[in-house]
Design a protein around this motif. Structure first.
Motif, PDB file in Angstrom:
ATOM      1  N   ARG A 246      -6.480  -6.417  -0.705  1.00 38.24           N
ATOM      2  CA  ARG A 246      -6.975  -5.167  -0.122  1.00 38.24           C
ATOM      3  C   ARG A 246      -8.501  -5.152  -0.044  1.00 38.24           C
ATOM      4  NH1 ARG A 246      -7.977   0.477  -2.334  1.00 38.24           N
ATOM      5  NH2 ARG A 246      -7.822   1.831  -0.501  1.00 38.24           N
ATOM      6  N   ALA A 247      -9.168  -5.700  -1.056  1.00 42.00           N
ATOM      7  CA  ALA A 247     -10.628  -5.710  -1.069  1.00 42.00           C
ATOM      8  C   ALA A 247     -11.218  -6.694  -0.062  1.00 42.00           C
ATOM      9  CB  ALA A 247     -11.134  -6.048  -2.468  1.00 42.00           C
ATOM     10  N   SER A 248     -10.363  -7.577   0.474  1.00 43.54           N
ATOM     11  CA  SER A 248     -10.868  -8.675   1.307  1.00 43.54           C
ATOM     12  C   SER A 248     -10.499  -8.575   2.777  1.00 43.54           C
ATOM     13  CB  SER A 248     -10.342 -10.007   0.756  1.00 43.54           C
ATOM     14  OG  SER A 248     -10.708 -10.181  -0.590  1.00 43.54           O
ATOM     15  N   VAL A 249      -9.687  -7.591   3.153  1.00 45.15           N
ATOM     16  CA  VAL A 249      -9.246  -7.489   4.541  1.00 45.15           C
ATOM     17  C   VAL A 249      -9.580  -6.116   5.104  1.00 45.15           C
ATOM     18  CG1 VAL A 249      -7.374  -9.147   4.183  1.00 45.15           C
ATOM     19  CG2 VAL A 249      -6.906  -6.708   3.937  1.00 45.15           C
ATOM     20  N   ASP A 250      -9.786  -6.084   6.393  1.00 46.08           N
ATOM     21  CA  ASP A 250     -10.124  -4.828   7.070  1.00 46.08           C
ATOM     22  C   ASP A 250      -8.913  -4.285   7.805  1.00 46.08           C
ATOM     23  OD1 ASP A 250     -11.669  -2.716   7.930  1.00 46.08           O
ATOM     24  OD2 ASP A 250     -12.497  -3.802   9.669  1.00 46.08           O
ATOM     25  N   VAL A 251      -7.822  -4.160   7.062  1.00 49.80           N
ATOM     26  CA  VAL A 251      -6.580  -3.606   7.590  1.00 49.80           C
ATOM     27  C   VAL A 251      -5.877  -2.933   6.418  1.00 49.80           C
ATOM     28  CG1 VAL A 251      -5.320  -5.781   7.193  1.00 49.80           C
ATOM     29  CG2 VAL A 251      -4.435  -4.125   8.847  1.00 49.80           C
ATOM     30  N   PRO A 252      -5.239  -1.776   6.607  1.00 50.27           N
ATOM     31  CA  PRO A 252      -4.532  -1.136   5.489  1.00 50.27           C
ATOM     32  C   PRO A 252      -3.460  -2.057   4.912  1.00 50.27           C
ATOM     33  CG  PRO A 252      -4.790   0.399   7.308  1.00 50.27           C
ATOM     34  CD  PRO A 252      -5.217  -0.939   7.820  1.00 50.27           C
ATOM     35  N   VAL A 253      -3.354  -2.070   3.604  1.00 50.70           N
ATOM     36  CA  VAL A 253      -2.371  -2.876   2.878  1.00 50.70           C
ATOM     37  C   VAL A 253      -1.318  -1.933   2.301  1.00 50.70           C
ATOM     38  CG1 VAL A 253      -2.010  -4.358   0.855  1.00 50.70           C
ATOM     39  CG2 VAL A 253      -3.993  -4.726   2.356  1.00 50.70           C
ATOM     40  N   SER A 254      -0.037  -2.336   2.368  1.00 45.51           N
ATOM     41  CA  SER A 254       1.045  -1.461   1.903  1.00 45.51           C
ATOM     42  C   SER A 254       1.964  -2.170   0.914  1.00 45.51           C
ATOM     43  CB  SER A 254       1.861  -0.951   3.092  1.00 45.51           C
ATOM     44  OG  SER A 254       2.680  -2.001   3.613  1.00 45.51           O
ATOM     45  N   GLY A 255       2.725  -1.379   0.124  1.00 44.02           N
ATOM     46  CA  GLY A 255       3.713  -1.878  -0.811  1.00 44.02           C
ATOM     47  C   GLY A 255       4.072  -0.763  -1.791  1.00 44.02           C
ATOM     48  N   VAL A 256       5.027  -0.935  -2.649  1.00 46.09           N
ATOM     49  CA  VAL A 256       5.958  -2.049  -2.770  1.00 46.09           C
ATOM     50  C   VAL A 256       7.350  -1.435  -2.721  1.00 46.09           C
ATOM     51  CG1 VAL A 256       6.886  -3.803  -4.345  1.00 46.09           C
ATOM     52  CG2 VAL A 256       4.417  -3.503  -4.155  1.00 46.09           C
ATOM     53  N   GLU A 257       8.114  -1.757  -1.709  1.00 49.84           N
ATOM     54  CA  GLU A 257       9.381  -1.084  -1.429  1.00 49.84           C
ATOM     55  C   GLU A 257      10.400  -1.195  -2.558  1.00 49.84           C
ATOM     56  OE1 GLU A 257      11.667  -4.498   1.149  1.00 49.84           O
ATOM     57  OE2 GLU A 257       9.941  -3.507   2.064  1.00 49.84           O
ATOM     58  N   SER A 258      10.369  -2.296  -3.309  1.00 49.38           N
ATOM     59  CA  SER A 258      11.372  -2.517  -4.348  1.00 49.38           C
ATOM     60  C   SER A 258      10.970  -1.976  -5.710  1.00 49.38           C
ATOM     61  CB  SER A 258      11.673  -4.015  -4.468  1.00 49.38           C
ATOM     62  OG  SER A 258      10.479  -4.743  -4.740  1.00 49.38           O
TER      63      SER A 258
END
Length: 387
Positions: A246-258
């Motif tokens: 998350r700190a390294s990408v310029d796109v929203p990060v999601s999780g965790v379904e399980s």
């Protein structure tokens, strides 16, 4: 408010399967889905009203559920509950030595959902009314599926979803990061103007996770193509990895379904691991547990989008819950073929222009009949098996 009290007279697990014909199996890089299994839980209240819930992990581990239901029985039958939403908390409290998380939490949530369904049926109202009432009349939905072993299979599925009226599609990664980057380029190049996409790395990717460095590389590429979000770039328990990505990408990060507990989501949010939490009523422990996750996310300015993948019972449990949640504005709609899912519904999904309308049938709007149990009798050896 109507009487929400409930006393459970009986509970049983019901395992069902839709076995795909040869040649119609769902094939993807994670394996071949030969049947769509469902692990349902039916409760009967003291007044004879019945309700249905589902343990989401039953799509992969259906045979584990009946024994768990029986283990919960002594803590459930003949207990007077003031509200359906007290059920899973009660079960967790009395079985804390052995039921903290995982599929055990999913089964406790399935029982809570079943009691909710029964009480709402008894009162003649949709389940979201018991949960506090609908906070909106329609909710945006995105198409989820995107299975396949070739780029053209995934791109063809995406095109079909946009033609149906969806404005966002979610497709799954390939087994390695480089092929996933090529897949992104291929699929995104064919999206219609204004069409949006989500890439699901499937715990990057399922049984053989990528390195964090490779997950970051894929995420940066997805960001450059305008992904709506980047899902599960690390294995579910790798909270530190989520935070690094998350700190390294310029796109929203999601999780965790399980995730099977509210605590796991709280830890993920506290670690700045996600921009979007993805609880599932049928995994996290029922509607009340889902609402707790949504509240944690809202307080941290993190979005909440449900994971929805099982039968019509999973679909309905999540849909009714999010209609009663003011902070949830998007819903996952699995569009893969599943006759069992469709047979369990008592009314069609009100899908128009990329949105779903609030259901109107009493309870969850699902049915379990002797005919359904016979037509979709459980067949072991199938389900979602990761290879």
């Amino acid at each position: 408010m109507s009487d929400l009290s409930a006393t459970v007279r009986n509970v049983r697990a019901v395992l069902l399967s839709h076995r795909y014909d040869r040649g119609d199996e769902l094939v993807w890089v994670g394996g071949t889905i030969r049947s769509w299994d469902a692990a349902l839980v039916e409760v009967e209240l003291a007044d004879g009203t019945r309700g249905i819930g589902e343990a989401g992990a039953g799509i992969m581990a259906a045979t584990a559920v009946p024994g768990i239901v029986e283990a919960f029985r002594p803590y459930l039958v003949d207990v007077a509950f003031g509200s359906p939403l007290d059920v899973a908390d009660h079960l967790r409290a009395y079985t804390a030595f052995w039921s903290r998380g995982g599929i055990l939490s999913g089964v406790a949530g399935a029982i809570e959902t079943a009691v909710l369904d029964a009480v709402a049926k008894r009162e003649g109202v949709p389940a979201y009314e018991i949960l506090g009432g609908a906070k909106r009349r329609r909710i945006e939905a995105y198409a989820s599926g995107g299975l396949g072993t070739t780029f053209d299979e995934v791109a063809g599925w995406a095109a079909e979803q946009f033609a149906t009226g969806f404005e966002t599609v979610k497709f799954r990664a390939m087994s390695d990061p480089d092929t996933t980057i090529d897949l992104l380029d291929h699929v995104v190049a064919g999206l219609p103007e204004g069409g949006r996409f989500i890439i699901d790395a499937v715990q990057a990717c399922a049984s053989s996770p990528w390195s964090v460095e490779d997950a970051i590389r894929v995420g940066r590429h997805a960001a450059g193509l305008g992904a709506r979000w980047y899902e599960e770039p690390c294995q579910a328990d790798d909270v530190a990895g989520f935070a690094r990505v998350r700190a390294s990408v310029d796109v929203p990060v999601s999780g965790v379904e399980s995730n099977g507990t509210v605590r796991e989501f709280a830890e993920l949010v506290a670690a700045a691991g996600v921009d979007i939490v993805q609880p599932d009523v049928t995994f996290v422990g029922g509607p009340r547990a889902f609402s707790r996750v949504a509240a944690i996310a809202c307080e941290a300015s993190v979005d909440c989008v449900p994971h929805v993948w099982g039968s019509a019972v999973t679909f309905a449990a999540n849909l009714h819950t999010v209609f009663a949640e003011p902070s949830v504005e998007l819903f996952e709609f699995c569009t893969l073929p599943n006759p069992l899912r469709d047979a369990l519904r008592v009314e069609p999904v009100d899908f128009v222009d990329g949105t779903i309308g609030a259901p109107s049938a009493p309870g969850l709007g699902v049915q379990l009949t002797a005919d359904i149990e016979q037509r979709f009798a459980f067949r072991p050896g199938g389900g979602h098996v990761i290879r």
